[in-house]
Design an enzyme around this catalytic site. Structure first.
Site, PDB file in Angstrom:
ATOM      1  N   HIS A   8      34.377  42.488  38.095  1.00 14.77           N
ATOM      2  CA  HIS A   8      33.420  41.841  37.196  1.00 14.77           C
ATOM      3  C   HIS A   8      32.923  42.820  36.151  1.00 14.77           C
ATOM      4  CE1 HIS A   8      30.860  43.594  40.337  1.00 14.77           C
ATOM      5  NE2 HIS A   8      29.881  43.615  39.456  1.00 14.77           N
ATOM      6  N   LYS A  45      77.196  30.540  59.597  1.00 15.09           N
ATOM      7  CA  LYS A  45      78.051  29.366  59.787  1.00 15.09           C
ATOM      8  C   LYS A  45      78.616  29.344  61.192  1.00 15.09           C
ATOM      9  CE  LYS A  45      79.454  27.909  55.223  1.00 15.09           C
ATOM     10  NZ  LYS A  45      80.353  28.225  54.124  1.00 15.09           N
ATOM     11  N   HIS A  52      30.701  50.719  48.507  1.00 15.71           N
ATOM     12  CA  HIS A  52      29.593  50.264  47.668  1.00 15.71           C
ATOM     13  C   HIS A  52      28.305  50.129  48.479  1.00 15.71           C
ATOM     14  CE1 HIS A  52      27.453  47.979  44.585  1.00 15.71           C
ATOM     15  NE2 HIS A  52      28.456  48.185  43.755  1.00 15.71           N
ATOM     16  N   GLU A  71      31.949  45.086  49.732  1.00 22.00           N
ATOM     17  CA  GLU A  71      30.766  45.840  49.327  1.00 22.00           C
ATOM     18  C   GLU A  71      29.733  45.739  50.450  1.00 22.00           C
ATOM     19  OE1 GLU A  71      27.512  44.648  47.570  1.00 22.00           O
ATOM     20  OE2 GLU A  71      27.950  42.546  47.192  1.00 22.00           O
ATOM     21  N   ASP A 106      31.632  42.898  43.944  1.00 21.19           N
ATOM     22  CA  ASP A 106      30.293  42.502  44.373  1.00 21.19           C
ATOM     23  C   ASP A 106      30.296  40.996  44.529  1.00 21.19           C
ATOM     24  OD1 ASP A 106      29.716  45.091  44.089  1.00 21.19           O
ATOM     25  OD2 ASP A 106      28.316  44.878  42.403  1.00 21.19           O
ATOM     26  N   ASP A 119      29.208  49.581  36.380  1.00 23.51           N
ATOM     27  CA  ASP A 119      29.651  50.405  37.511  1.00 23.51           C
ATOM     28  C   ASP A 119      30.976  49.894  38.072  1.00 23.51           C
ATOM     29  OD1 ASP A 119      28.313  48.131  38.376  1.00 23.51           O
ATOM     30  OD2 ASP A 119      27.673  49.038  40.253  1.00 23.51           O
ATOM     31  N   HIS A 128      30.083  44.325  35.291  1.00 23.76           N
ATOM     32  CA  HIS A 128      29.047  45.346  35.386  1.00 23.76           C
ATOM     33  C   HIS A 128      29.653  46.729  35.136  1.00 23.76           C
ATOM     34  CE1 HIS A 128      25.970  42.807  37.785  1.00 23.76           C
ATOM     35  NE2 HIS A 128      25.771  42.747  36.497  1.00 23.76           N
TER      36      HIS A 128
END
Lengths: 964, 571
Positions: free
Chosen positions: B39, B433, B385, B174, B149, B43, B41
């Site tokens: 995402h 076969k 995290h 996280e 996150d 960090d 952010h």
């Protein structure tokens, strides 16, 4: 959908054709019947390719088949089945067999052998599945035949090992619908067939295909629905399925667990990984609670819903559902709810000003924290916070049901419900307010809770505010500050939304009468009286002042010391309000004032019995004195009608009965009067004028009978007979009058025939009630029916006339509970002098707000009528969503009516009123040859006539010519 | 590589990750197949331009559409503060941000993206902020889920994180709130609204310092709906700039928001605020109540501090801190109860306004993390995290509840975890076969035994018939025969014994071909049985059983059968 409609169209079309044939010659119709199978046979033989054959079959399926010809058709279909190589055609044939075996009046046991036969030779899985479906149809058609059911179950068991999930699905469905207890099996004596259906189905709980697993659970539920008692062993199997990968399996498993927990609530189950044991219902409760945090929202909704109906669960588990241990950095934290409670009990108000207000307190032992709820822990906390509002609503509903059965739980869940008042979806807010109202008997609101509740009064949605007023009507408040707070907030609400006036007054009425002792110390402040000084007299028309007075007067009813605190003008205002708003202001025992109202006071209990007796007596008097001379009867009737009407006004609970009987008596009176008319004795040319009276009477009786039939809720069949009988008499009267006033016989033919049809219809509809109608008009009429059928119209009229005169007055039995439908239009108020201006040719929306009482099924019956000054009338059907149901027997219509007209030179008034639409045909018993659900929609919804049931309101409008 | 964030606390080289950990030496592109950004952010994405442009990386960067849209705005803003305000050199430029964003490949939720022949990735919804995603990374049958996150409780504008039962080998989650269980969000929201409402009702001004993205929108929605519901008239302002651009993207990415906003946006897009207007500096002096959202969130500089100074003297006014404040900022000072602040220029500011604290955080709490682990059913969990001490607790809980391995590596530490991958093996057509000709059709759900030779060549597995294997490898076939002697007590002649053995086997092995050869020996399929007299004891006959290793099964069965002895002759 389109296909479905098309099918319907075809069906209707064919029906019409048949009716025509019937009229022309019945023989022809019989000839066509066998040809149906023959035609099919020819068609199928003609078919060169499978696609062709499929087309023919599809065409064939669109037309209904009569019960007699089903067998022939089936034979032909089977014959083709054996020959057919293409699986899709075989599939269609199989499905047709299923459809045909559902035909009413056809016994499908003859198909069964063939169906089972072809089942054994079939290779295609899809066709197999369809054939099993057909067998299911056959089996459900013959629920009594044990042997057949046995055989079908055997067949199903045999195919359970099929590799296709579809076939296994159908087998399980068959087992669920037809499988029975072992007992009946052993009775049959077939030793090898002793099967335990539940065990067989249970084995498929671990099938590799999720669809089959679901089908197995569904089959098990089906067994339960059919009344078989499920074994307790299923519980453990079902519990394993709760962690299935597929949501439909989990959803069904939750249901199954719920069923078992209702069957064996008290049996004991061990807790795995410990030696303890708990009740099964508690264990199941814990498991279902766990599913409230499932990954799929469908499962969550299902689980939340089911929680509500588990009332046997022990309170210890129940209270866990609201429990969520908070912690912050491994230290125990109190929830905001707990903090609020503490602050309240310590007498402080929430400051919230300190950063560390919610600072965590004691350290927690890391070992004791249980992050995965083992049982019910916090289920509702999660459910109420769910992302999907469907889940939240289900959780609120469940909370409501559980709280109703457990007062202690109600007390605990209060905080959470109050929180839900701030949900982002209005539906959820509304639901939680309603829930709170339902459990309000068990709870007392704390001040801080009341604060939150009252904050919602500022909501801009009218529904929410009104629901909240209703809630306040029945809440218990603990302190006088609470009452004061409530009053202040309600007054604020009143100034912000003046339209809420009535609702707020009503709310204050109940608030006052519930808490007289809490209101007492507030009185001087509320009335702003001063021990030494006279204060200014408040404005009597101020709604806020009236609101305060309503609160005080209602409290004063049970608190005799209160009037001593009133100032002079308060007494004057009391007298005024008692007259103008008598439904809100009770009679008070005021010093220096005789309690005049006590004689008329409607609310005193002992009066109830005598008045009911009075009603009975006066009605009996009428019924017994039917042989009095005409003059006397008329007078008595008039008197009784007057009495009844007055009684209805005085005793609101008897109003329905009184009105109902009065209307009936009025009909009778009109009939007698009409028959007393001189016209019957005068020579034909002279009675032209008088006949108006008689025909008007007939017309009025008709109207009144429709009102009696459709405007009252709680009318039973025995009353309907009498009403219809009265209507029949009115029709006879009409016939006679027209016969006498019109010249020539031709129009009479039609009328006579119609009348005789009506009589016939009456006989068909009420055949069971005929014995009660001894000596009545219709009784005699039916005796003479054969004669009437053959005689000429003139004779018919003569016979009718004498019979009408001789007929006796039927006793109208009173129903248990009867209420007259009524409606009041709140908005538009009709007082505005400012016309609603709009450009002609365009539309203007008029908000209509009305309360409806005792209307059954308002969605389909209530219409809005707009009458324009030029006599043009417009009927508007409100949307079903415009109706709300705030309480039993009450409805509320809030809708918009679109007005439009060509330009007028000056503003003028249009009338708006509510109509009750009725359709007497809806009482016709459904014809046996039409299967349920296939009745043409027009028949059901068509409107035969309407009854206005509200006062009309005038709205001033002004369509302006459009500017160029 | 999962995420490419920066450290907010440092202003030197430590601010960006040391990418030489990956390469030692050489180009990053050779070592990394792709980069996944969860995402926007900083960090989680702050070092992206540095990484791709300054260190040098040319492979694909995967992120969701909202992240792709909002990420450059934030990077640009960050760059401005670092370069223009603080005057730092050796920092990435605007052009670098643009170039970096050109390497981004946007993905949709639940879309499986094939990065190369082996690697595939798939995004799941994660809540937290607009466009936050969890990624499943899969190679063959082994997979890793990286959560970024996430938030398990829905809020006013975002839904809850959700993942299917994908049973990854490893879940990297996280653990910000590893030791916290939060109260219901409703209490928090109610408190917040009540405070704002009360202050506004009394004619006060409310200042809410926020960071431009994420929680700011949440609070806006909260206030907007409340204003709507309660019909309030006091104006709400939002400081301009960054936020306006961001709000624009919030309006566009409706599908990433929660149920309520998704359902109602046809009537009205919730992010088209009716009551919230852009703020102008002059508005701060307007009389009457108002609510202002101003950046930055910790009252350390900028607009929020300016407004704060203007309003601090009036006790009717209120400041609400919706998040954490770093020590040393004005925000932290007032929260810890300081009423007299020293501003620059030796001014002393007396704070009379009300100060409130309220935590609106969008991370999953301990229960939420457990719930996600329960949903995904991983084979092992790895915590990142978060703080080591807190992780320790959560690790212990996860191991206890789910009985899976849980790791919490420190920076630079390597974790190795064993997996049992399933390896696809190609089978030669001839073998298949032949196998099919032998009988049943293959059934996907049932295991089946077959003979063949497994050839492993350059990480390529093939199953072929043994003849073909021999041919390919150029080896000669060796015959391997097992022989076994079975002593049988039988005084009769060898021929008769053989005869008896023949009739016995004939009766036992009905579906095998048993033959009696003219030379007196018996064959069962290819197994040879010969009877001979014992050299010492004539009463004992020695049966010689011989079979090739292909017939091992039958051969050993036969010997065990013969060892039991022959049934007594009917004679």
């Amino acid at each position: 959908m389109a296909a479905h409609l098309k099918k319907r169209v075809y069906e209707e079309f064919t029906k019409v054709v048949q009716q025509q044939q019937e009229e022309i010659a019945t023989k022809k119709l019989r000839l066509t019947k066998p040809s149906k199978s023959a035609a099919l046979h020819i068609d199928l033989c003609k078919a060169t390719s499978p696609a062709d054959a499929l087309q023919y079959l599809l065409q064939f399926a669109r037309k209904p088949v009569e019960a007699e010809s089903v067998e022939g058709v089936v034979r032909i279909l089977l014959e083709h089945y054996y020959k057919e190589n293409d699986p899709s055609v075989r599939l269609k044939i199989a499905s047709l067999l299923g459809l045909l075996s559902k035909t009413a009046g056809f016994s499908p046991d003859c198909i069964m052998d063939d169906a089972i036969n072809i089942l054994q030779n079939e290779k295609s899985h899809q066709v197999l599945a369809q054939l099993l479906d057909t067998l299911l149809a056959i089996g459900t058609k013959l629920p009594e035949n044990q042997a057949i059911q046995m055989r079908l179950v055997d067949v199903a068991c045999k195919h359970l090992t099929d590799t296709s999930h579809g076939v296994r699905n159908k087998c399980l469905q068959l087992l669920g619908n037809l499988g029975s207890l072992e007992k009946s099996v052993t009775k049959d004596g077939e030793g090898l067939a002793v099967r335990d259906v539940q065990k067989i189905i249970g084995d498929y709980f671990s099938d590799q295909d999720p669809r089959v697993r679901t089908a197995a659970i569904k089959a098990m539920l089906q067994l339960h629905e059919r009344g078989l008692k499920l074994h307790q062993t299923i519980y453990n199997q079902a519990c394993k399925l709760l962690s299935d990968d597929y949501e439909q399996v989990r959803s069904a498993a939750v249901q199954l667990i719920w069923v078992v927990s209702q069957l064996y609530p008290e049996s004991i189950v061990p807790i795995p990984s410990s030696n303890e044991e708990i009740r099964l219902v508690d264990d199941a409760f814990g498991k279902i609670c766990h599913m409230v945090s499932d990954g799929s929202w469908m499962v969550r909704v299902q689980a939340a819903k089911l929680l509500g109906s588990m009332e046997q669960v022990s309170s210890h588990f129940l209270e866990q559902t609201l429990d969520k241990k908070l912690m912050s950095d491994l230290r125990r934290k109190r929830t905001a709810h707990e903090r609020a409670k503490e602050l309240y009990s310590s007498g402080e108000f929430s400051s919230g000003r300190k950063w560390g207000d919610d600072a965590p307190k004691e350290e927690i032992d890391t070992g004791s924290v249980n992050l995965i709820e083992s049982g019910a822990c916090g289920a509702f906390v999660h459910g109420l916070e769910d992302e999907m509002y469907e889940v939240r609503i289900a959780a609120v509903e469940a909370l409501c049901m559980l709280a109703q059965s457990s007062p202690s739980f109600a007390e605990k869940c209060l905080d959470f419900l109050v929180d839900m008042f701030n949900d982002e979806i209005e539906e959820v807010r509304l639901q939680s307010i309603h829930t709170m109202r339902k459990i309000s008997n068990n709870i007392t609101l704390r001040e801080d809770q009341l604060d939150t509740v009252l904050a919602v009064l500022e909501d801009s949605s009218r529904d929410i505010r009104e629901a909240l007023h209703e809630l306040l009507c029945c809440t218990n408040v603990s302190t006088k500050e609470g009452i004061h707070l409530a009053l202040v907030e309600l007054l604020k609400n009143l100034t912000k939304y003046p339209t809420d006036r009535d609702s707020i007054w009503k709310c204050l009425k109940f608030l006052g009468s519930r808490h007289p002792t809490l209101v007492l110390p507030l009185v001087p402040e509320l009335l702003s009286t001063h021990p030494f000084f006279d204060t200014a007299e408040p404005d009597m028309d101020d709604p806020a002042y009236i609101a305060v007075l309503v609160l005080i007067f209602n409290a004063a009813k049970t608190c005799p010391t209160m009037p001593a605190l009133f100032s002079d003008h308060t007494f004057r205002h009391y007298a005024y309000l008692r007259d103008s708003l008598s439904h809100l202001v009770p009679a008070l025992r005021l010093p220096g004032r005789k309690l005049v109202s006590s004689a008329v006071s409607p609310s005193i209990a002992p009066h109830e019995d005598p008045s009911h007796q009075f009603l009975q007596q006066s009605l009996e008097r009428v019924y017994s004195l039917q042989h009095l001379d005409p003059q006397g009867t008329q007078e008595l009737l008039e008197l009784t009608i007057r009495d009844l009407q007055r009684l209805g006004e005085l005793q609101s609970e008897l109003a329905g009965v009184a009105d109902f009987s009065a209307t009936y008596l009025r009909c009778q009176l009109l009939l007698i009067k009409a028959l007393q008319e001189k016209l019957w004795n005068v020579a034909a040319p002279l009675y032209l004028k008088q006949s108006d009276l008689a025909s008007a009477a007939a017309k009025q009786i008709m109207e009144e009978t429709y009102k009696m039939e459709f405007m009252y809720s709680g009318v039973e069949n025995k009353q309907v007979v009498i009403i219809h009988h009265m209507r029949l008499q009115a029709k006879a009267l009409q016939l006679i009058v027209t016969a006498r006033t019109t010249r020539g016989v031709d129009p009479l033919f039609g009328m006579c025939e119609k009348f005789l049809q009506e009589v016939d219809f009456f006989q068909r509809c009420f055949i069971t009630d005929l014995p009660h109608l001894q000596d009545s008009f219709v009784d005699k009429l039916l005796d003479l029916m054969p004669r009437l059928m053959t005689s000429k119209p003139v004779e018919v009229v003569k016979i009718l006339q004498t019979m009408l005169r001789q007929s006796t007055f039927l006793h109208l039995p009173l129903p248990e509970q009867i209420h007259k439908a009524s409606a009041t239009i709140i908005e538009p108020a009709g007082e505005s002098d400012n016309p609603l201006r709009f450009t002609s040719g365009l539309v203007v929306a008029l908000d209509v707000d009305a309360t409806l009482e005792h209307v059954q099924d308002p969605q389909s019956t209530v219409k809005v009528q707009v009458l324009y000054p030029d006599g043009q009338a417009q009927m508007i059907h409100p949307k079903p969503a415009d109706f709300r149901n705030p309480g039993p027997g009450r409805h509320r219509l809030i809708t918009q009516v679109y007005l439009s007209h060509t330009a007028w030179t000056e503003p003028c008034q249009v009338e708006v009123r509510l109509l009750l639409a009725y359709n007497s045909n809806s009482r016709i018993p459904k014809s046996p040859w039409i299967e349920g659900g296939e009745v043409s929609p027009q028949l059901e919804t068509s409107i035969e006539g309407t009854i206005p049931f509200s006062k009309s309101v005038k709205v001033y409008i002004m369509p302006k010519p459009a500017r160029r | 590589m999962l995420d490419c964030g920066m450290h907010m606390g440092f202003n030197d080289d430590r601010r960006f990750p040391d990418f030489s950990y990956i390469t030692r030496n050489g180009r990053l592109t050779d070592f990394l197949d792709c980069v996944i950004i969860s995402h926007f952010h900083l960090d989680h994405c702050g070092a992206l331009p540095y990484f791709s442009e300054m260190v040098g990386y040319d492979g694909p960067i995967y992120m969701t559409h909202p992240t792709q849209a909002i990420c450059p705005i934030l990077l640009e803003d960050y760059r401005k503060i670092a370069v223009d305000k603080k005057g730092e050199a050796n920092f990435f430029t605007s052009q670098m941000i643009k170039d970096c964003m050109k390497k981004v490949v946007a993905v949709h939720l639940h879309q499986t993206v094939q990065v190369d022949d082996e690697l595939e990735i798939k995004a799941y919804y994660a809540g937290h902020v607009l466009g936050a995603a969890m990624f499943q990374i899969k190679v063959g049958s082994e997979s890793v889920v990286y959560t970024g996150d996430y938030n398990m409780t829905p809020d006013r504008h975002l839904g809850a994180a959700w993942i299917d039962k994908c049973r990854p080998n490893l879940l990297i989650t996280e653990s910000t709130y590893a030791t916290t269980i939060r109260d219901s969000k409703r209490c928090r929201e109610r408190d917040f609204l009540k405070k704002v409402h009360e202050a506004v009702e009394h004619g006060g001004k409310v200042l809410i310092p926020v960071f431009a993205l994420g929680r700011a929108q949440e609070l806006c929605i909260l206030l907007e709906t409340f204003w709507e519901r309660m019909n309030l008239k006091a104006p709400i302002y939002f400081s301009t700039g960054l936020t306006e651009k961001a709000n624009h993207y919030y309006k566009l990415f409706i599908t990433w928001t929660n149920q309520k906003i998704r359902k109602t946006f046809v009537q009205r897009n919730m992010f088209e605020f009716k009551h919230i207007k852009a703020f102008d500096r002059a508005f701060a002096d307007n009389p009457g109540p108002m609510v202002v959202f101003a950046t930055p969130g910790m009252l350390h500089a900028g607009q929020s501090l300016q407004i704060f100074r203007k309003w601090a003297g009036n006790e009717k006014n209120m400041v609400i801190m919706p998040g954490y404040c770093v020590q040393g900022t004005v925000g932290h000072k007032i929260l810890s109860g300081q009423r007299k602040l020293e501003m620059e220029g030796r001014q002393v500011l007396e704070v009379k306004m009300q100060v409130e604290y309220m935590s609106f955080s969008a991370h999953a709490d301990a229960k939420g993390i457990m719930q996600l682990v329960g949903q995904a059913e991983p084979e092992s969990v790895l915590l990142v995290h978060g703080e080591a001490k807190k992780m320790e607790f959560l690790k212990q809980k996860i191991e206890q509840e789910f009985r899976v391995n849980c790791y919490m590596p420190a920076n630079g530490e390597t974790v190795t975890l064993p997996t049992s991958p399933s390896i696809p093996v190609g089978i030669s057509l001839g073998l298949l076969k032949r196998e099919m000709a032998q009988g049943l059709l293959p059934d996907a759900k049932k295991p089946r035994l077959l003979h063949g030779t497994l050839i492993m060549k350059d990480s390529n597995f093939r199953l072929v018939s043994s003849e073909q294997a021999l041919k390919e490898l150029g080896l000669a076939e060796h015959q391997l025969r097992f022989t076994c002697r079975v002593h049988l007590h039988d005084p009769r002649k060898e021929q008769e014994t053989a005869m008896r053995v023949y009739s016995h086997l004939k009766s036992v092995l009905k579906d095998h071909c048993v033959q009696h050869l003219p030379d007196g020996s018996v064959t069962v399929e290819s197994i040879l049985i010969q009877a001979a007299a014992h050299s010492e004891d004539p009463g004992t006959k020695v049966l010689l059983v011989s079979w090739t290793y292909q017939d091992e099964e039958l051969g050993s069965y036969l010997t065990s059968l013969l060892k039991k002895g022959l049934p007594q002759a009917p004679s």
